[in-house]
Write a protein that holds these residues in place. Structure first.
Motif, PDB file in Angstrom:
ATOM      1  N   LEU A  27      -9.125  18.069  29.174  1.00 63.81           N
ATOM      2  CA  LEU A  27      -9.507  19.212  28.346  1.00 63.81           C
ATOM      3  C   LEU A  27     -10.990  19.531  28.494  1.00 63.81           C
ATOM      4  O   LEU A  27     -11.383  20.705  28.608  1.00 63.81           O
ATOM      5  N   LEU A  28     -11.824  18.492  28.507  1.00 62.63           N
ATOM      6  CA  LEU A  28     -13.263  18.706  28.630  1.00 62.63           C
ATOM      7  C   LEU A  28     -13.615  19.250  30.008  1.00 62.63           C
ATOM      8  O   LEU A  28     -14.519  20.094  30.144  1.00 62.63           O
ATOM      9  N   TRP A  29     -12.920  18.786  31.039  1.00 59.00           N
ATOM     10  CA  TRP A  29     -13.163  19.309  32.391  1.00 59.00           C
ATOM     11  C   TRP A  29     -12.782  20.785  32.475  1.00 59.00           C
ATOM     12  O   TRP A  29     -13.512  21.597  33.057  1.00 59.00           O
ATOM     13  N   VAL A  30     -11.657  21.136  31.882  1.00 58.31           N
ATOM     14  CA  VAL A  30     -11.244  22.544  31.866  1.00 58.31           C
ATOM     15  C   VAL A  30     -12.269  23.373  31.102  1.00 58.31           C
ATOM     16  O   VAL A  30     -12.619  24.497  31.510  1.00 58.31           O
ATOM     17  N   ASP A  31     -12.780  22.806  30.000  1.00 57.17           N
ATOM     18  CA  ASP A  31     -13.749  23.518  29.167  1.00 57.17           C
ATOM     19  C   ASP A  31     -15.020  23.831  29.953  1.00 57.17           C
ATOM     20  O   ASP A  31     -15.367  25.001  30.170  1.00 57.17           O
ATOM     21  N   LEU A  32     -15.730  22.780  30.387  1.00 60.73           N
ATOM     22  CA  LEU A  32     -17.025  22.994  31.033  1.00 60.73           C
ATOM     23  C   LEU A  32     -16.894  23.256  32.521  1.00 60.73           C
ATOM     24  O   LEU A  32     -17.696  24.009  33.103  1.00 60.73           O
ATOM     25  N   GLY A  33     -15.895  22.677  33.169  1.00 66.16           N
ATOM     26  CA  GLY A  33     -15.775  22.817  34.618  1.00 66.16           C
ATOM     27  C   GLY A  33     -15.161  24.130  35.063  1.00 66.16           C
ATOM     28  O   GLY A  33     -15.433  24.606  36.172  1.00 66.16           O
ATOM     29  N   TRP A  51     -11.000  27.408  19.445  1.00 64.02           N
ATOM     30  CA  TRP A  51     -10.556  26.614  18.297  1.00 64.02           C
ATOM     31  C   TRP A  51      -9.039  26.687  18.134  1.00 64.02           C
ATOM     32  O   TRP A  51      -8.384  25.687  17.844  1.00 64.02           O
ATOM     33  N   ALA A  52      -8.475  27.885  18.317  1.00 64.73           N
ATOM     34  CA  ALA A  52      -7.027  28.052  18.184  1.00 64.73           C
ATOM     35  C   ALA A  52      -6.286  27.193  19.213  1.00 64.73           C
ATOM     36  O   ALA A  52      -5.245  26.605  18.903  1.00 64.73           O
ATOM     37  N   CYS A  53      -6.833  27.110  20.416  1.00 68.90           N
ATOM     38  CA  CYS A  53      -6.208  26.286  21.462  1.00 68.90           C
ATOM     39  C   CYS A  53      -6.245  24.810  21.093  1.00 68.90           C
ATOM     40  O   CYS A  53      -5.225  24.105  21.190  1.00 68.90           O
ATOM     41  N   PHE A  54      -7.409  24.338  20.659  1.00 74.54           N
ATOM     42  CA  PHE A  54      -7.527  22.928  20.286  1.00 74.54           C
ATOM     43  C   PHE A  54      -6.664  22.611  19.062  1.00 74.54           C
ATOM     44  O   PHE A  54      -6.055  21.538  18.984  1.00 74.54           O
ATOM     45  N   SER A  55      -6.601  23.539  18.111  1.00 77.02           N
ATOM     46  CA  SER A  55      -5.768  23.315  16.929  1.00 77.02           C
ATOM     47  C   SER A  55      -4.296  23.280  17.301  1.00 77.02           C
ATOM     48  O   SER A  55      -3.526  22.466  16.765  1.00 77.02           O
ATOM     49  N   TYR A 121     -27.372  27.984  26.201  1.00 77.61           N
ATOM     50  CA  TYR A 121     -27.332  26.554  26.531  1.00 77.61           C
ATOM     51  C   TYR A 121     -26.678  25.720  25.441  1.00 77.61           C
ATOM     52  O   TYR A 121     -26.472  24.516  25.601  1.00 77.61           O
ATOM     53  N   GLN A 122     -26.376  26.319  24.307  1.00 78.70           N
ATOM     54  CA  GLN A 122     -25.886  25.549  23.166  1.00 78.70           C
ATOM     55  C   GLN A 122     -24.511  24.938  23.420  1.00 78.70           C
ATOM     56  O   GLN A 122     -24.227  23.824  22.971  1.00 78.70           O
ATOM     57  N   HIS A 123     -23.662  25.643  24.152  1.00 80.46           N
ATOM     58  CA  HIS A 123     -22.340  25.088  24.429  1.00 80.46           C
ATOM     59  C   HIS A 123     -22.447  23.828  25.270  1.00 80.46           C
ATOM     60  O   HIS A 123     -21.693  22.870  25.058  1.00 80.46           O
ATOM     61  N   ARG A 124     -23.373  23.800  26.235  1.00 86.69           N
ATOM     62  CA  ARG A 124     -23.561  22.614  27.063  1.00 86.69           C
ATOM     63  C   ARG A 124     -23.991  21.417  26.211  1.00 86.69           C
ATOM     64  O   ARG A 124     -23.528  20.292  26.417  1.00 86.69           O
ATOM     65  N   VAL A 125     -24.886  21.667  25.268  1.00 84.72           N
ATOM     66  CA  VAL A 125     -25.331  20.591  24.378  1.00 84.72           C
ATOM     67  C   VAL A 125     -24.155  20.070  23.546  1.00 84.72           C
ATOM     68  O   VAL A 125     -23.961  18.857  23.406  1.00 84.72           O
ATOM     69  N   LEU A 126     -23.353  20.982  23.001  1.00 86.84           N
ATOM     70  CA  LEU A 126     -22.201  20.572  22.198  1.00 86.84           C
ATOM     71  C   LEU A 126     -21.186  19.805  23.035  1.00 86.84           C
ATOM     72  O   LEU A 126     -20.566  18.847  22.564  1.00 86.84           O
ATOM     73  N   PHE A 127     -21.026  20.217  24.301  1.00 87.39           N
ATOM     74  CA  PHE A 127     -20.090  19.531  25.197  1.00 87.39           C
ATOM     75  C   PHE A 127     -20.486  18.068  25.362  1.00 87.39           C
ATOM     76  O   PHE A 127     -19.661  17.164  25.190  1.00 87.39           O
ATOM     77  N   TRP A 128     -21.745  17.828  25.705  1.00 88.08           N
ATOM     78  CA  TRP A 128     -22.185  16.448  25.895  1.00 88.08           C
ATOM     79  C   TRP A 128     -22.244  15.697  24.570  1.00 88.08           C
ATOM     80  O   TRP A 128     -22.098  14.478  24.530  1.00 88.08           O
ATOM     81  N   GLY A 129     -22.403  16.441  23.479  1.00 84.09           N
ATOM     82  CA  GLY A 129     -22.316  15.807  22.167  1.00 84.09           C
ATOM     83  C   GLY A 129     -20.923  15.287  21.896  1.00 84.09           C
ATOM     84  O   GLY A 129     -20.756  14.232  21.285  1.00 84.09           O
TER      85      GLY A 129
END
Length: 349
Positions: A27-33, A51-55, A121-129
């Protein structure tokens, strides 16, 4: 199947843990990659879709727990209908962790503002968070599971802590996070003293190579974006102090504890860009959450002390706590939206 994959860890075979973590990694690879590989501002609409997808995945996982999961009876008070109990506990834990992580969004917005992180850049920070949260929650939950299942009386300490926290939130109506001053944060002070940090953000890089100010040799420097990721992780660790005892008060099954945590974190982080602009519209959510914490604390004393030890009351079925959790949180959200209908806040960060 290799024999080591069938070895049991925390009540479940190792292959199931690996399968779940592999699924999250995908899921994370699909998100950022794939979906967010370019640095761009995530719109509220896209945030809502994420959010709807993850929920939806969390709901689908709930169906797996009901139809395919094999609960370890050692983690449940009643020997009957284990899958139904596990499913209800997963749903309750997911809702509880989502609500507890809600304040996290506000604090993360303050962190972004402090470091002047551009929105692209905020999404990248949240991803690694999220990566860090997956690791640290695994550590905390493993320790918590070992302690709780070895010393069940620790649950009474958790219950007392939840009653205290819920009561304090109910009486105050607000937390201390609104007054957070990152300039005095000990973690940030420690990092700045022991790291070379650039004065400005260097694109989306967390580290860069730049000349040493004395020797002129090319060395690694951290960027404010790296400090921001570390502070986001520190925030998550602080919030885990509340969330881990709360989730163990709902269920002692480590697999249910961990999976509900991770799905809640994935959902809240993906929803950040939708909620950041309207976080003040949920100002009364803390009252509902405080009632949930009190409810869960009381439930521990009811089911473990009054029912299991003293045999004074009937067992409180998990569906009742789930329905009350939905009622308290849903009611607080609806009341917040009604009371703040005319408010329009600027986006955080």
């Amino acid at each position: 199947m290799p024999e080591f994959l069938t070895v049991t860890y925390a009540g479940q075979p190792v292959w199931l843990w690996i399968a779940f973590l592999s699924f999250i990694a995908l899921l994370l690879w699909v998100d950022l990659g794939l979906l967010n590989k370019k640095d761009e501002v995530v719109s509220p609409k896209k945030s809502a879709i994420m959010w709807a997808c993850f929920s939806s995945l969390a709901v689908a996982f709930g169906f797996y727990i009901y139809f395919g999961y094999q609960p370890d009876a050692a983690y449940y008070n009643e020997p009957d209908n284990l899958n139904a109990q596990a499913t209800i506990q997963f749903a309750t834990g997911y809702l509880l962790e989502t609500a507890l992580a809600f304040d996290n969004i506000f604090v993360i917005g303050m962190v972004f503002t402090f470091f002047a992180v551009p929105r692209e850049y905020q999404h990248r920070v949240l991803f690694w968070g999220i990566i860090g949260a997956i690791v640290f929650r695994a550590i905390f939950i493993s320790l918590g599971a070992a302690i709780v299942n070895e010393f069940t009386w620790v649950l009474y300490i958790f219950a007392a802590f939840l009653l205290y926290t819920g009561g304090k939130m109910l009486l105050s109506g607000s937390g201390d996070d609104d007054h957070m001053d990152l300039n005095d944060n000990p973690v940030l002070k420690f990092l700045k003293k022991r790291m070379r940090v650039t004065d400005t953000i260097e694109n989306h890089n967390f580290v860069v190579r730049k000349p040493h100010p004395v020797t002129g040799k090319m060395v690694l420097w951290g960027t404010p974006l790296l400090l921001c990721v570390i502070m986001v992780e520190a925030v998550d660790i602080i919030f885990a102090v509340d969330s881990v005892p709360a989730i163990f008060a709902v269920t002692r099954d480590p697999f249910i504890v961990y999976t509900s945590n991770i799905f809640a974190i994935l959902g809240l982080r993906s929803m950040y860009f939708m909620l950041a602009a309207a976080i003040e519209r949920f100002k009364y959510l803390k009252y509902g959450l405080s009632l949930v914490l009190v409810l869960i604390g009381l439930k521990i004393f009811w089911n473990f002390l009054l029912y299991k030890e003293l045999h004074l009351v009937a067992y409180l079925e998990p569906q009742w706590s789930l329905m009350l959790t939905i009622a308290f949180l849903g009611g607080a959200i609806l009341y917040s939206l009604w009371k703040t209908g005319g408010n329009r806040e600027a986006p955080l960060g």
